[in-house]
Scaffold this motif. Structure first.
Motif, PDB file in Angstrom:
ATOM      1  N   MET A  99       0.602  -1.445  -0.096  1.00  0.00           N
ATOM      2  CA  MET A  99       0.384   0.061   0.285  1.00  0.00           C
ATOM      3  C   MET A  99       0.500   0.987   0.157  1.00  0.00           C
ATOM      4  O   MET A  99       1.485   1.425   1.267  1.00  0.00           O
ATOM      5  N   THR A 100       0.862   1.933  -1.081  1.00  0.00           N
ATOM      6  CA  THR A 100       1.664   3.048  -1.215  1.00  0.00           C
ATOM      7  C   THR A 100      -0.065   4.729  -1.489  1.00  0.00           C
ATOM      8  O   THR A 100      -0.312   4.450  -1.635  1.00  0.00           O
ATOM      9  N   GLY A 101       0.699   5.800  -0.827  1.00  0.00           N
ATOM     10  CA  GLY A 101       0.396   6.796  -1.044  1.00  0.00           C
ATOM     11  C   GLY A 101      -1.375   6.846   0.167  1.00  0.00           C
ATOM     12  O   GLY A 101      -1.996   8.224   0.241  1.00  0.00           O
ATOM     13  N   GLU A 102      -1.342   6.407   0.917  1.00  0.00           N
ATOM     14  CA  GLU A 102      -2.646   6.180   2.109  1.00  0.00           C
ATOM     15  C   GLU A 102      -1.534   6.139   3.449  1.00  0.00           C
ATOM     16  O   GLU A 102      -0.787   4.742   3.236  1.00  0.00           O
ATOM     17  N   GLU A 103      -2.724   6.615   5.265  1.00  0.00           N
ATOM     18  CA  GLU A 103      -1.810   6.035   6.107  1.00  0.00           C
ATOM     19  C   GLU A 103      -2.515   4.828   5.681  1.00  0.00           C
ATOM     20  O   GLU A 103      -3.387   4.925   6.119  1.00  0.00           O
ATOM     21  N   ARG A 104      -1.952   4.127   6.526  1.00  0.00           N
ATOM     22  CA  ARG A 104      -2.428   2.653   7.332  1.00  0.00           C
ATOM     23  C   ARG A 104      -2.953   2.598   8.844  1.00  0.00           C
ATOM     24  O   ARG A 104      -1.719   3.190   9.537  1.00  0.00           O
ATOM     25  N   THR A 105      -4.065   2.401   8.976  1.00  0.00           N
ATOM     26  CA  THR A 105      -4.766   2.554   9.723  1.00  0.00           C
ATOM     27  C   THR A 105      -5.446   1.226  10.778  1.00  0.00           C
ATOM     28  O   THR A 105      -5.737   0.770   9.886  1.00  0.00           O
ATOM     29  N   PHE A 106      -5.026   1.111  11.888  1.00  0.00           N
ATOM     30  CA  PHE A 106      -5.837   0.255  12.804  1.00  0.00           C
ATOM     31  C   PHE A 106      -6.553   0.431  13.887  1.00  0.00           C
ATOM     32  O   PHE A 106      -6.485   1.706  14.649  1.00  0.00           O
ATOM     33  N   GLY A 107      -7.452  -1.145  13.786  1.00  0.00           N
ATOM     34  CA  GLY A 107      -8.534  -0.622  15.416  1.00  0.00           C
ATOM     35  C   GLY A 107      -7.628  -0.713  16.345  1.00  0.00           C
ATOM     36  O   GLY A 107      -6.066  -0.769  16.823  1.00  0.00           O
ATOM     37  N   VAL A 108      -8.133   0.257  17.788  1.00  0.00           N
ATOM     38  CA  VAL A 108      -7.540   0.158  18.920  1.00  0.00           C
ATOM     39  C   VAL A 108      -7.196  -1.106  19.341  1.00  0.00           C
ATOM     40  O   VAL A 108      -7.621  -2.031  19.392  1.00  0.00           O
ATOM     41  N   ALA A 109      -5.260  -1.329  19.616  1.00  0.00           N
ATOM     42  CA  ALA A 109      -5.069  -2.963  20.206  1.00  0.00           C
ATOM     43  C   ALA A 109      -5.530  -3.696  21.551  1.00  0.00           C
ATOM     44  O   ALA A 109      -5.945  -2.695  22.079  1.00  0.00           O
ATOM     45  N   LEU A 110      -5.926  -4.809  21.711  1.00  0.00           N
ATOM     46  CA  LEU A 110      -6.219  -4.707  23.161  1.00  0.00           C
ATOM     47  C   LEU A 110      -5.193  -5.874  23.310  1.00  0.00           C
ATOM     48  O   LEU A 110      -5.636  -7.447  23.311  1.00  0.00           O
ATOM     49  N   PRO A 111      -4.442  -5.693  23.940  1.00  0.00           N
ATOM     50  CA  PRO A 111      -3.644  -6.992  24.609  1.00  0.00           C
ATOM     51  C   PRO A 111      -3.246  -7.522  25.158  1.00  0.00           C
ATOM     52  O   PRO A 111      -3.153  -8.750  25.642  1.00  0.00           O
ATOM     53  N   ASP A 112      -4.901  -7.247  26.283  1.00  0.00           N
ATOM     54  CA  ASP A 112      -5.384  -7.588  27.581  1.00  0.00           C
ATOM     55  C   ASP A 112      -6.188  -7.845  27.515  1.00  0.00           C
ATOM     56  O   ASP A 112      -7.514  -9.536  28.424  1.00  0.00           O
ATOM     57  N   TRP A 113      -6.399  -8.533  26.401  1.00  0.00           N
ATOM     58  CA  TRP A 113      -8.475  -9.198  26.367  1.00  0.00           C
ATOM     59  C   TRP A 113      -8.326 -10.582  26.523  1.00  0.00           C
ATOM     60  O   TRP A 113      -7.240 -10.997  26.055  1.00  0.00           O
ATOM     61  N   ARG A 114      -9.554 -11.388  27.005  1.00  0.00           N
ATOM     62  CA  ARG A 114      -9.893 -11.998  27.223  1.00  0.00           C
ATOM     63  C   ARG A 114     -11.194 -12.553  26.912  1.00  0.00           C
ATOM     64  O   ARG A 114     -12.177 -12.067  27.608  1.00  0.00           O
ATOM     65  N   PRO A 115     -11.218 -13.616  26.631  1.00  0.00           N
ATOM     66  CA  PRO A 115     -12.607 -13.758  26.116  1.00  0.00           C
ATOM     67  C   PRO A 115     -13.505 -14.429  27.360  1.00  0.00           C
ATOM     68  O   PRO A 115     -13.155 -15.223  28.139  1.00  0.00           O
ATOM     69  N   PRO A 116     -15.008 -13.767  27.471  1.00  0.00           N
ATOM     70  CA  PRO A 116     -15.307 -14.169  28.290  1.00  0.00           C
ATOM     71  C   PRO A 116     -16.134 -15.487  28.851  1.00  0.00           C
ATOM     72  O   PRO A 116     -15.994 -16.306  27.786  1.00  0.00           O
ATOM     73  N   HIS A 117     -17.063 -15.854  29.450  1.00  0.00           N
ATOM     74  CA  HIS A 117     -17.200 -17.161  29.537  1.00  0.00           C
ATOM     75  C   HIS A 117     -18.799 -17.574  29.231  1.00  0.00           C
ATOM     76  O   HIS A 117     -19.528 -16.295  28.994  1.00  0.00           O
ATOM     77  N   MET A 118     -19.023 -17.753  28.899  1.00  0.00           N
ATOM     78  CA  MET A 118     -20.604 -18.266  28.222  1.00  0.00           C
ATOM     79  C   MET A 118     -21.463 -18.448  29.635  1.00  0.00           C
ATOM     80  O   MET A 118     -21.302 -18.344  30.785  1.00  0.00           O
ATOM     81  N   PRO A 119     -23.029 -18.200  28.773  1.00  0.00           N
ATOM     82  CA  PRO A 119     -23.966 -17.854  30.485  1.00  0.00           C
ATOM     83  C   PRO A 119     -24.269 -19.558  30.655  1.00  0.00           C
ATOM     84  O   PRO A 119     -23.519 -20.325  30.071  1.00  0.00           O
ATOM     85  N   GLY A 120     -24.062 -19.125  32.366  1.00  0.00           N
ATOM     86  CA  GLY A 120     -24.514 -20.167  32.873  1.00  0.00           C
ATOM     87  C   GLY A 120     -26.030 -20.774  33.138  1.00  0.00           C
ATOM     88  O   GLY A 120     -26.656 -19.956  32.346  1.00  0.00           O
TER      89      GLY A 120
END
Length: 238
Positions: free
Chosen positions: A1-22
């Motif tokens: 990719m040239t001529g355009e700024e590369r942008t990304f979503g907010v990093a989530l380094p500490d993300w852990r999936p929650p558990h399923m409903p009980g």
């Protein structure tokens, strides 16, 4: 990719999936949510639902003319983990008066939806009805889900109004999203996200407080007045 700024979503380094409903009950001031069970709930729900067949208009099943047929439906869906069905039991009467569920549960990305909402006449437009949805939303965000969704037939204006009153922002209409009961359904999408939860929780708790209602049960302040500033987009249809 040239001529355009590369942008990304907010990093989530500490993300852990929650558990399923009980299956543990969720206790509120006006209602208790119990994992749907045919023996415990079917007869009471069938009786409550018999007052108005219109509650089935926008659901892909029902109405049920006989208790046997309804009990069989409850037995079938109660075994499902997604949708994950709950019965709404009134703490005032002790009776089961409604059903709702989690569905489209994607713990890996922290998204969960509320749906299959079927509230009997005795439950509709009451603090108990609001609290039933609040309890599902509270469990979801407290458990670490990032997104709480609400979807409905785009022609179901009461459901669209309810979603926005509950603080879920309008996200658009998916045209010809599905077919049910031989009819086309355009689907309206709404959602709240975890960044909004603190404000939403305060709005719900203040509105549900008994001091917010006079001796005749009339609200002193409207929930919509507290949630509307939180919305990032409003539904143009309402």
């Amino acid at each position: 990719m040239t001529g355009e700024e590369r942008t990304f979503g907010v990093a989530l380094p500490d993300w852990r999936p929650p558990h399923m409903p009980g299956t543990s009950p969720m206790n509120g001031r006006y209602v208790t949510l119990e994992k749907l069970d045919a023996q415990a709930h079917a007869a009471q729900l069938f009786e409550a639902n018999s007052v108005d067949d219109g509650i089935w208009d926008y659901l892909p099943y029902g109405p049920f003319e006989e208790l046997k047929a309804y009990r069989e439906w409850v037995m079938d869906v109660a075994e499902s983990r997604d949708p994950h069905f709950w019965a709404v039991r009134s703490r005032g009467t002790g009776l089961a008066v409604g059903v709702l569920s989690y569905l489209r549960i994607d713990a890996a990305v922290g998204s969960i939806e509320v749906g299959h909402i079927n509230f009997s006449k005795s439950l509709q437009r009451s603090p108990a009805a609001t609290e039933a949805v609040y309890l599902l939303m509270k469990w979801a965000f407290d458990s670490g889900y990032r997104r709480f969704e609400w979807k409905c037939d785009a022609l179901n204006l009461p459901s669209r109004r309810a979603a926005q009153r509950l603080g879920l922002s309008f996200e658009g209409v998916f045209r010809q999203a599905t077919i049910y009961k031989g009819r086309n359904r355009d689907t309206a999408w709404f959602a709240a996200i975890d960044a909004e939860w603190a404000q939403l929780r305060t709005a719900f708790e203040n509105w549900l407080d008994p001091d917010n209602f006079d001796q005749n049960g009339v609200q002193k302040s409207r929930l919509a007045d507290a949630t509307s500033p939180i919305l990032v987009a409003c539904d143009p249809a309402i």
